[in-house]
Design a protein around this motif. Structure first.
Motif, PDB file in Angstrom:
ATOM      1  N   ALA A   1      -8.822 -35.449 -33.260  1.00 34.35           N
ATOM      2  CA  ALA A   1      -9.479 -35.715 -34.652  1.00 34.35           C
ATOM      3  C   ALA A   1      -8.699 -35.755 -35.739  1.00 34.35           C
ATOM      4  O   ALA A   1      -8.665 -36.445 -36.764  1.00 34.35           O
ATOM      5  CB  ALA A   1     -10.883 -35.022 -34.990  1.00 34.35           C
ATOM      6  N   LYS A   2      -7.736 -34.852 -35.728  1.00 35.40           N
ATOM      7  CA  LYS A   2      -6.713 -34.644 -36.878  1.00 35.40           C
ATOM      8  C   LYS A   2      -5.570 -35.399 -36.706  1.00 35.40           C
ATOM      9  O   LYS A   2      -4.403 -35.299 -37.475  1.00 35.40           O
ATOM     10  CB  LYS A   2      -6.077 -32.879 -37.153  1.00 35.40           C
ATOM     11  N   GLY A   3      -5.464 -35.920 -35.611  1.00 37.92           N
ATOM     12  CA  GLY A   3      -4.312 -36.815 -35.680  1.00 37.92           C
ATOM     13  C   GLY A   3      -2.981 -36.240 -34.782  1.00 37.92           C
ATOM     14  O   GLY A   3      -1.872 -36.556 -34.993  1.00 37.92           O
ATOM     15  N   VAL A   4      -3.149 -35.082 -34.364  1.00 37.85           N
ATOM     16  CA  VAL A   4      -2.007 -34.170 -33.830  1.00 37.85           C
ATOM     17  C   VAL A   4      -1.728 -34.527 -32.272  1.00 37.85           C
ATOM     18  O   VAL A   4      -2.454 -34.567 -31.614  1.00 37.85           O
ATOM     19  CB  VAL A   4      -2.110 -32.508 -33.879  1.00 37.85           C
ATOM     20  N   PRO A   5      -0.436 -35.267 -32.162  1.00 30.83           N
ATOM     21  CA  PRO A   5      -0.159 -35.514 -30.939  1.00 30.83           C
ATOM     22  C   PRO A   5      -0.011 -34.459 -29.915  1.00 30.83           C
ATOM     23  O   PRO A   5       0.288 -33.343 -30.274  1.00 30.83           O
ATOM     24  CB  PRO A   5       1.395 -35.997 -31.032  1.00 30.83           C
ATOM     25  N   MET A   6      -0.506 -34.736 -28.542  1.00 30.82           N
ATOM     26  CA  MET A   6      -0.333 -33.632 -27.709  1.00 30.82           C
ATOM     27  C   MET A   6       0.312 -34.179 -26.354  1.00 30.82           C
ATOM     28  O   MET A   6       0.289 -35.351 -26.008  1.00 30.82           O
ATOM     29  CB  MET A   6      -1.954 -33.264 -27.491  1.00 30.82           C
ATOM     30  N   ALA A   7       0.953 -33.041 -25.772  1.00 35.60           N
ATOM     31  CA  ALA A   7       1.348 -33.418 -24.378  1.00 35.60           C
ATOM     32  C   ALA A   7       0.732 -32.295 -23.425  1.00 35.60           C
ATOM     33  O   ALA A   7       0.652 -31.363 -23.737  1.00 35.60           O
ATOM     34  CB  ALA A   7       3.014 -33.384 -24.380  1.00 35.60           C
ATOM     35  N   LEU A   8       0.813 -32.822 -22.168  1.00 38.16           N
ATOM     36  CA  LEU A   8       0.392 -31.640 -20.852  1.00 38.16           C
ATOM     37  C   LEU A   8       1.914 -31.481 -20.379  1.00 38.16           C
ATOM     38  O   LEU A   8       2.413 -32.514 -19.815  1.00 38.16           O
ATOM     39  CB  LEU A   8      -0.636 -32.298 -20.044  1.00 38.16           C
ATOM     40  N   VAL A   9       1.843 -30.165 -20.069  1.00 40.50           N
ATOM     41  CA  VAL A   9       3.331 -29.636 -19.433  1.00 40.50           C
ATOM     42  C   VAL A   9       2.659 -28.519 -18.542  1.00 40.50           C
ATOM     43  O   VAL A   9       2.465 -27.607 -18.686  1.00 40.50           O
ATOM     44  CB  VAL A   9       4.139 -29.197 -20.456  1.00 40.50           C
ATOM     45  N   THR A  10       2.851 -29.149 -17.112  1.00 41.11           N
ATOM     46  CA  THR A  10       2.326 -28.176 -15.844  1.00 41.11           C
ATOM     47  C   THR A  10       3.299 -28.237 -14.868  1.00 41.11           C
ATOM     48  O   THR A  10       4.293 -29.123 -14.567  1.00 41.11           O
ATOM     49  CB  THR A  10       0.886 -28.842 -15.627  1.00 41.11           C
ATOM     50  N   SER A  11       3.346 -27.190 -14.208  1.00 36.83           N
ATOM     51  CA  SER A  11       4.266 -27.045 -12.802  1.00 36.83           C
ATOM     52  C   SER A  11       3.370 -27.528 -11.914  1.00 36.83           C
ATOM     53  O   SER A  11       4.011 -27.728 -10.621  1.00 36.83           O
ATOM     54  CB  SER A  11       4.538 -25.507 -12.585  1.00 36.83           C
ATOM     55  N   THR A  12       2.069 -27.894 -11.795  1.00 34.67           N
ATOM     56  CA  THR A  12       1.326 -28.439 -10.861  1.00 34.67           C
ATOM     57  C   THR A  12       1.964 -30.108 -10.780  1.00 34.67           C
ATOM     58  O   THR A  12       2.210 -30.685 -11.718  1.00 34.67           O
ATOM     59  CB  THR A  12      -0.244 -28.801 -11.267  1.00 34.67           C
ATOM     60  N   GLU A  13       1.740 -30.336  -9.362  1.00 40.93           N
ATOM     61  CA  GLU A  13       2.353 -31.834  -9.133  1.00 40.93           C
ATOM     62  C   GLU A  13       1.669 -32.994  -9.620  1.00 40.93           C
ATOM     63  O   GLU A  13       0.324 -32.434 -10.112  1.00 40.93           O
ATOM     64  CB  GLU A  13       2.546 -31.954  -7.459  1.00 40.93           C
ATOM     65  N   ARG A  14       2.020 -34.114  -9.730  1.00 41.51           N
ATOM     66  CA  ARG A  14       1.257 -35.195 -10.423  1.00 41.51           C
ATOM     67  C   ARG A  14      -0.151 -35.594  -9.672  1.00 41.51           C
ATOM     68  O   ARG A  14      -1.172 -35.623 -10.291  1.00 41.51           O
ATOM     69  CB  ARG A  14       2.118 -36.528 -10.284  1.00 41.51           C
TER      70      ARG A  14
ATOM     71  N   CYS B   1       4.871 -33.182 -15.187  1.00 38.34           N
ATOM     72  CA  CYS B   1       4.270 -32.553 -13.956  1.00 38.34           C
ATOM     73  C   CYS B   1       5.468 -31.839 -13.251  1.00 38.34           C
ATOM     74  O   CYS B   1       6.613 -32.406 -13.349  1.00 38.34           O
ATOM     75  CB  CYS B   1       3.531 -33.423 -13.151  1.00 38.34           C
ATOM     76  N   GLY B   2       5.042 -31.063 -12.475  1.00 46.34           N
ATOM     77  CA  GLY B   2       6.265 -29.966 -11.797  1.00 46.34           C
ATOM     78  C   GLY B   2       6.962 -30.833 -10.962  1.00 46.34           C
ATOM     79  O   GLY B   2       8.084 -30.288 -10.513  1.00 46.34           O
ATOM     80  N   ASP B   3       6.837 -31.881 -10.300  1.00 43.60           N
ATOM     81  CA  ASP B   3       7.508 -32.747  -9.485  1.00 43.60           C
ATOM     82  C   ASP B   3       8.272 -34.037 -10.189  1.00 43.60           C
ATOM     83  O   ASP B   3       8.573 -34.965  -9.645  1.00 43.60           O
ATOM     84  CB  ASP B   3       6.693 -33.392  -8.242  1.00 43.60           C
ATOM     85  N   GLU B   4       8.318 -33.866 -11.407  1.00 43.25           N
ATOM     86  CA  GLU B   4       8.919 -34.682 -12.453  1.00 43.25           C
ATOM     87  C   GLU B   4      10.141 -34.226 -13.339  1.00 43.25           C
ATOM     88  O   GLU B   4      10.522 -34.910 -14.044  1.00 43.25           O
ATOM     89  CB  GLU B   4       7.943 -35.431 -13.242  1.00 43.25           C
ATOM     90  N   VAL B   5      10.538 -33.093 -12.746  1.00 44.68           N
ATOM     91  CA  VAL B   5      11.629 -32.298 -13.740  1.00 44.68           C
ATOM     92  C   VAL B   5      13.050 -32.179 -12.907  1.00 44.68           C
ATOM     93  O   VAL B   5      13.660 -31.256 -13.416  1.00 44.68           O
ATOM     94  CB  VAL B   5      11.069 -31.329 -14.558  1.00 44.68           C
ATOM     95  N   ASP B   6      13.215 -32.748 -11.676  1.00 44.59           N
ATOM     96  CA  ASP B   6      14.331 -32.871 -10.938  1.00 44.59           C
ATOM     97  C   ASP B   6      14.483 -31.425 -10.573  1.00 44.59           C
ATOM     98  O   ASP B   6      15.788 -30.810 -10.480  1.00 44.59           O
ATOM     99  CB  ASP B   6      15.641 -33.260 -11.847  1.00 44.59           C
ATOM    100  N   GLY B   7      13.419 -30.427 -10.179  1.00 49.78           N
ATOM    101  CA  GLY B   7      13.563 -29.140  -9.623  1.00 49.78           C
ATOM    102  C   GLY B   7      13.806 -27.951 -10.766  1.00 49.78           C
ATOM    103  O   GLY B   7      13.843 -26.993 -10.302  1.00 49.78           O
TER     104      GLY B   7
END
Length: 226
Positions: free
Chosen positions: A110-123, A143-149
């Motif tokens: 509601a306040k317009g603050v951008p957000m991202a999800l950063v997880t070790s869980t796979e896509r 996701c955890g399978d998107e960071v080249d290990g």
């Protein structure tokens, strides 16, 4: 790329998922204890807690080692696939929210603050969890399978999130519950709000501790920035 927020210097809020937004670690408990049973072994509570924040390959390798089974690329892949299928079944339904998480998501949007999800869980599993959490809150997901290990505690997941958002890490607040996650966010240059859940997190640079997400708002998060 998202335009950085100008709200009092807070550029973005970066969220961990398991144990922070939703109480899904309890579902991981089910999958991991059952996985060990299929291997003919047992898993102590201490061993289970050591896996909080871990990625799939490391988790599979750990379970194989604990059960005295050969740890090979093939056995890791097979064990990982078993855990993946069981967890997908458990995630295929509403997940329990952590206290204050849903309210803070709504407030930040509601306040317009951008957000991202950063997880070790796979896509694939993250997408199931997002059926509960809501994809609409996040301008980016890592996701955890998107960071080249280079999973948490490496800085790569949070650095990638800030790159995708186009914001400086120094103006971001990350919200975490685990030692690997807190270390990852701090190493990337974020201020970290730690909400301990199942595992204690040691004090450290850039870390601020709260008992829950309840009552957090934009001014409070902004005031934590250096």
């Amino acid at each position: 790329m998202t335009e950085p927020s100008t709200l009092d210097g807070l550029a973005a809020v970066l969220w961990d998922m398991d144990g922070t937004l939703v109480d899904s670690e309890k579902l991981w408990d089910v999958a991991l204890y059952e996985a060990v049973e299929t291997l003919g072994g047992t898993l102590t509570e201490e061993q289970r807690l050591s896996l909080v924040g871990s990625n799939m390959d490391d988790t599979a390798a750990f379970l194989l080692e604990v059960c005295g089974k050969p740890v090979t690329p093939e056995s890791i892949a097979e064990m990982g696939e078993w855990i993946r299928r069981r967890t997908a079944n458990l995630f295929d339904g509403p997940l329990p929210w952590r206290p204050g998480a849903q309210e803070l998501l709504e407030l930040l949007r509601a306040k317009g603050v951008p957000m991202a999800l950063v997880t070790s869980t796979e896509r694939s599993l993250t997408e199931l969890a997002l059926n509960t959490i809501g994809r609409e809150y996040f301008a980016a997901t890592v996701c955890g399978d998107e960071v080249d290990g280079l999973n948490k505690p490496d800085a790569r997941p949070y650095r990638l999130a800030t790159e995708l958002l186009g914001v400086p890490a120094s103006r971001c607040v990350a919200i975490e519950d685990s030692p690997p996650g807190a270390a990852s966010a701090a190493a990337a240059g974020c201020t970290v709000v730690v909400i301990p859940n199942d595992v204690d997190v040691e004090p450290g640079e850039r870390r601020v501790f709260r008992s829950s997400l309840v009552g957090l708002d934009v001014p409070t998060l902004t005031a934590l920035l250096p």
